[in-house]
Scaffold this motif. Structure first.
Motif, PDB file in Angstrom:
ATOM      1  N   PRO A 150       0.791  -1.236   0.000  1.00 52.09           N
ATOM      2  CA  PRO A 150       0.000   0.000   0.000  1.00 52.09           C
ATOM      3  C   PRO A 150       0.819   1.280   0.000  1.00 52.09           C
ATOM      4  O   PRO A 150       0.437   2.262  -0.617  1.00 52.09           O
ATOM      5  CB  PRO A 150      -0.839  -0.107   1.281  1.00 52.09           C
ATOM      6  N   GLN A 151       1.983   1.277   0.697  1.00 47.90           N
ATOM      7  CA  GLN A 151       2.757   2.524   0.804  1.00 47.90           C
ATOM      8  C   GLN A 151       3.194   3.043  -0.558  1.00 47.90           C
ATOM      9  O   GLN A 151       3.256   4.248  -0.785  1.00 47.90           O
ATOM     10  CB  GLN A 151       3.975   2.314   1.702  1.00 47.90           C
ATOM     11  N   ALA A 152       3.496   2.118  -1.475  1.00 49.86           N
ATOM     12  CA  ALA A 152       3.948   2.533  -2.806  1.00 49.86           C
ATOM     13  C   ALA A 152       2.812   3.259  -3.535  1.00 49.86           C
ATOM     14  O   ALA A 152       3.030   4.296  -4.177  1.00 49.86           O
ATOM     15  CB  ALA A 152       4.398   1.317  -3.608  1.00 49.86           C
ATOM     16  N   ILE A 153       1.590   2.731  -3.419  1.00 50.68           N
ATOM     17  CA  ILE A 153       0.437   3.347  -4.091  1.00 50.68           C
ATOM     18  C   ILE A 153       0.109   4.692  -3.438  1.00 50.68           C
ATOM     19  O   ILE A 153      -0.135   5.687  -4.116  1.00 50.68           O
ATOM     20  CB  ILE A 153      -0.794   2.396  -4.047  1.00 50.68           C
ATOM     21  N   GLU A 154       0.153   4.720  -2.095  1.00 50.26           N
ATOM     22  CA  GLU A 154      -0.158   5.964  -1.369  1.00 50.26           C
ATOM     23  C   GLU A 154       0.826   7.069  -1.727  1.00 50.26           C
ATOM     24  O   GLU A 154       0.430   8.203  -2.020  1.00 50.26           O
ATOM     25  CB  GLU A 154      -0.129   5.693   0.147  1.00 50.26           C
ATOM     26  N   GLY A 155       2.111   6.723  -1.733  1.00 50.29           N
ATOM     27  CA  GLY A 155       3.139   7.719  -2.056  1.00 50.29           C
ATOM     28  C   GLY A 155       2.994   8.240  -3.469  1.00 50.29           C
ATOM     29  O   GLY A 155       3.099   9.449  -3.719  1.00 50.29           O
ATOM     30  N   ALA A 156       2.720   7.328  -4.407  1.00 41.88           N
ATOM     31  CA  ALA A 156       2.601   7.727  -5.822  1.00 41.88           C
ATOM     32  C   ALA A 156       1.386   8.631  -6.034  1.00 41.88           C
ATOM     33  O   ALA A 156       1.461   9.637  -6.746  1.00 41.88           O
ATOM     34  CB  ALA A 156       2.498   6.485  -6.704  1.00 41.88           C
ATOM     35  N   LEU A 157       0.261   8.303  -5.383  1.00 41.62           N
ATOM     36  CA  LEU A 157      -0.952   9.108  -5.581  1.00 41.62           C
ATOM     37  C   LEU A 157      -0.759  10.531  -5.045  1.00 41.62           C
ATOM     38  O   LEU A 157      -1.219  11.499  -5.642  1.00 41.62           O
ATOM     39  CB  LEU A 157      -2.164   8.428  -4.925  1.00 41.62           C
ATOM     40  N   LYS A 158      -0.032  10.652  -3.922  1.00 40.49           N
ATOM     41  CA  LYS A 158       0.190  11.991  -3.349  1.00 40.49           C
ATOM     42  C   LYS A 158       0.995  12.884  -4.306  1.00 40.49           C
ATOM     43  O   LYS A 158       0.838  14.101  -4.282  1.00 40.49           O
ATOM     44  CB  LYS A 158       0.891  11.880  -1.993  1.00 40.49           C
ATOM     45  N   THR A 159       1.842  12.283  -5.119  1.00 36.00           N
ATOM     46  CA  THR A 159       2.642  13.117  -6.043  1.00 36.00           C
ATOM     47  C   THR A 159       1.874  13.433  -7.329  1.00 36.00           C
ATOM     48  O   THR A 159       2.333  14.214  -8.138  1.00 36.00           O
ATOM     49  CB  THR A 159       3.966  12.423  -6.442  1.00 36.00           C
ATOM     50  N   MET A 160       0.711  12.820  -7.518  1.00 32.51           N
ATOM     51  CA  MET A 160      -0.067  13.034  -8.754  1.00 32.51           C
ATOM     52  C   MET A 160      -0.838  14.354  -8.735  1.00 32.51           C
ATOM     53  O   MET A 160      -1.281  14.832  -9.760  1.00 32.51           O
ATOM     54  CB  MET A 160      -1.069  11.885  -8.965  1.00 32.51           C
TER      55      MET A 160
ATOM     56  N   GLN B  83      -3.511  13.400   2.298  1.00 35.79           N
ATOM     57  CA  GLN B  83      -3.198  12.065   2.817  1.00 35.79           C
ATOM     58  C   GLN B  83      -3.982  11.004   2.053  1.00 35.79           C
ATOM     59  O   GLN B  83      -5.065  11.276   1.538  1.00 35.79           O
ATOM     60  CB  GLN B  83      -3.557  11.957   4.313  1.00 35.79           C
ATOM     61  N   VAL B  84      -3.419   9.796   2.024  1.00 38.14           N
ATOM     62  CA  VAL B  84      -4.056   8.671   1.316  1.00 38.14           C
ATOM     63  C   VAL B  84      -3.915   7.415   2.167  1.00 38.14           C
ATOM     64  O   VAL B  84      -2.842   7.159   2.720  1.00 38.14           O
ATOM     65  CB  VAL B  84      -3.354   8.407  -0.052  1.00 38.14           C
ATOM     66  N   VAL B  85      -5.002   6.643   2.279  1.00 34.95           N
ATOM     67  CA  VAL B  85      -4.920   5.318   2.908  1.00 34.95           C
ATOM     68  C   VAL B  85      -5.499   4.303   1.928  1.00 34.95           C
ATOM     69  O   VAL B  85      -6.655   4.425   1.512  1.00 34.95           O
ATOM     70  CB  VAL B  85      -5.703   5.245   4.245  1.00 34.95           C
ATOM     71  N   VAL B  86      -4.675   3.324   1.545  1.00 34.07           N
ATOM     72  CA  VAL B  86      -5.121   2.278   0.620  1.00 34.07           C
ATOM     73  C   VAL B  86      -5.851   1.188   1.408  1.00 34.07           C
ATOM     74  O   VAL B  86      -5.385   0.724   2.438  1.00 34.07           O
ATOM     75  CB  VAL B  86      -3.916   1.676  -0.147  1.00 34.07           C
ATOM     76  N   ILE B  87      -7.002   0.792   0.904  1.00 36.18           N
ATOM     77  CA  ILE B  87      -7.821  -0.263   1.507  1.00 36.18           C
ATOM     78  C   ILE B  87      -7.915  -1.408   0.494  1.00 36.18           C
ATOM     79  O   ILE B  87      -7.935  -1.153  -0.705  1.00 36.18           O
ATOM     80  CB  ILE B  87      -9.263   0.252   1.802  1.00 36.18           C
TER      81      ILE B  87
END
Length: 478
Positions: A350-360, A366-370
């Motif tokens: 999840p951290q990889a997806i959360e980090g990438a979305l924040k830079t988009m 903030q982002v939390v992947v479920i």
């Protein structure tokens, strides 16, 4: 006082004490002078009795994955940290360092011993909110922070560029489009060049560097990132502008020190080479194990947890998944406990997806992947209030509050666009199918963030359970 029977005395940094159990700082100093006169040589004697292997400090883990544990940290761990950081040349005597992290955090403790070891000048920020203002006032040469600091700096840089008008705005948009292509190539280990990119390097990026440098006081040369994974794209951005953004790695249990990137040997996307004396091996399931002087004595009053964490051969099991590359640089992919397994049996970090979305998007805070044991991946999103209000107002949907802004169609469309762009880079089982914009941002006070601004995943998923369940109800249309 009645509730703290084991506490013999407390010291107030501000205000008046009672001279007995609660001492003012001045009373403490007076007591020290009186004791020194009465028992000369006592301090020297106590110092001489100190042993390297004695417990010096108890630091608590941040509790992102469960209840915080007391980590018994020894004198030798601190000595190791000072030797490693000063010996590596990361900090020098003529540096001026700005720190905002609290000393309850291992990262701040490490910076503290590097300060003692190198003799650099230390500046304490008033608070996280005043960090950039304080940098502007004091002109540090080094800033150590968590990724959130650099994510915000990146977002501001993008927002400033998009606020330009006419030709400047057009050039900026071209530059950022080219940067995306450059970053994508760098992440794959390839090179990238084009006429538009060279133009951006000449006309746009130097201006961005100057603006960013000014923002942090005009003298900054090194940014150190730790405490959580730094999104590779952000590391590439700072690197492209000509700043050293040096990511390191360590846990509270390893005095925050395992590896770090060094000036002139920086490899964005990794957490650097191992510090001298640190041994690392990668277990069969990808978990990073480490051994050496940096490892704690154990957890306070928790012998079972200690023997679970440190095996019979002295290897500390970090709970992080990673790999060592051919040049000896360590790369962290995720927390073992955070890995999500979808109902289709696929593992997702999840951290990889959360980090990438924040830079988009500079709109996303903030982002939390479920997705654990769920049919598909969804996300909880919070937005940057000022940006969200601006986007809503520009679309003719004036918003007077954060909550109003989150229900704006334009804000939702902007988040959807960021998710669409992210999804284009992901394998199908990782793509985000639904999202919910929460009606308030996360904070330390409300319990979703740790003091080092990491999301407490468990707290967030429990607190917003209703919103999460709604994304998986058959009739939901998020």
């Amino acid at each position: 006082r009645d509730r703290l029977p084991a506490v013999r005395c407390c010291v107030l940094l501000e205000g008046e004490g009672d001279g007995d159990w609660a001492l003012s700082f001045a009373q403490l100093v007076a007591r020290g002078k009186e004791h020194k006169a009465r028992v000369p040589g006592d301090l020297q004697q106590r110092l001489a009795q100190q042993r390297r292997d004695e417990v010096s400090t108890i630091l608590y883990t941040s509790g992102t994955t469960g209840a915080p544990k007391g980590v018994m940290t020894t004198n030798d761990q601190f000595i190791f940290a000072a030797e490693a950081l000063v010996g590596s040349g990361l900090f020098a005597r003529d540096d001026t360092h700005l720190l905002f992290l609290p000393f309850s955090h291992a990262f701040a403790q490490v910076i503290k011993v590097a300060w003692f070891g190198s003799g650099l000048q230390m500046i304490y920020a008033e608070s996280w909110d005043r960090l950039v203002d304080n940098a502007g006032e004091t002109g540090p040469t080094v800033l150590s922070g968590v990724p959130r600091v650099y994510e915000k700096a990146f977002s501001y840089a993008v927002a400033d560029g998009l606020a330009e008008k006419g030709l400047s705005e057009t050039l900026f948009r071209v530059a950022m489009r080219e940067f995306e292509k450059y970053a994508e190539a760098k992440e794959k280990g390839q090179s990238y060049s084009s006429f538009a990119f060279e133009l951006a390097r000449t006309l746009v990026f130097p201006e961005m560097k100057e603006a960013l440098s000014k923002r942090f006081g005009g003298r900054i040369r090194t940014f150190v990132s730790g405490g959580a994974p730094l999104e590779q794209k952000i590391a590439i951005f700072f690197d492209l502008l000509g700043f050293d953004i040096l990511e390191g790695y360590g846990l509270t249990e390893t005095i925050g020190l395992t590896s770090v990137n060094l000036p002139g040997q920086n490899k964005p996307g990794t957490v650097g080479r191992l510090l001298p004396g640190v041994e690392v091996k990668i277990a069969g399931d990808g978990e990073i194990l480490e051994r050496g002087r940096q490892v704690m004595r154990g957890y306070l009053g928790m012998p079972e947890a200690t023997s679970e964490a440190i095996d019979a051969e002295g290897w500390f099991h970090t709970g992080d998944v990673g790999e060592l590359d051919i040049d000896g640089y360590l790369r962290i992919t995720d927390r073992k406990k955070d890995l999500i397994k979808t109902s289709g049996g696929k593992y997702i970090a999840p951290q990889a997806i959360e980090g990438a979305l924040k830079t988009m998007s500079d709109l996303i805070s903030q982002v939390v992947v479920i997705g654990d044991r769920r049919k598909y991946v969804s996300v909880l999103v919070t937005v940057v209030e000022d940006q969200a209000k601006k986007v809503a107002a520009e679309a003719g949907e004036p918003a007077s509050s954060y909550r109003d802004a989150t229900s704006s169609k334009a804000v939702r469309a902007r988040v959807q666009d960021a998710i669409d762009r992210l999804n284009a880079t992901l394998p199908s089982y990782e793509t985000v199918k639904r999202f919910t914009i929460l009606d308030r941002d996360f904070s330390i006070e409300s319990g979703e963030l740790t003091p080092s601004l990491k999301v407490r995943r468990k707290a967030a998923t429990q607190k917003f359970k209703a919103q999460i369940d709604a994304m998986y109800d058959a009739e939901s249309h998020h």
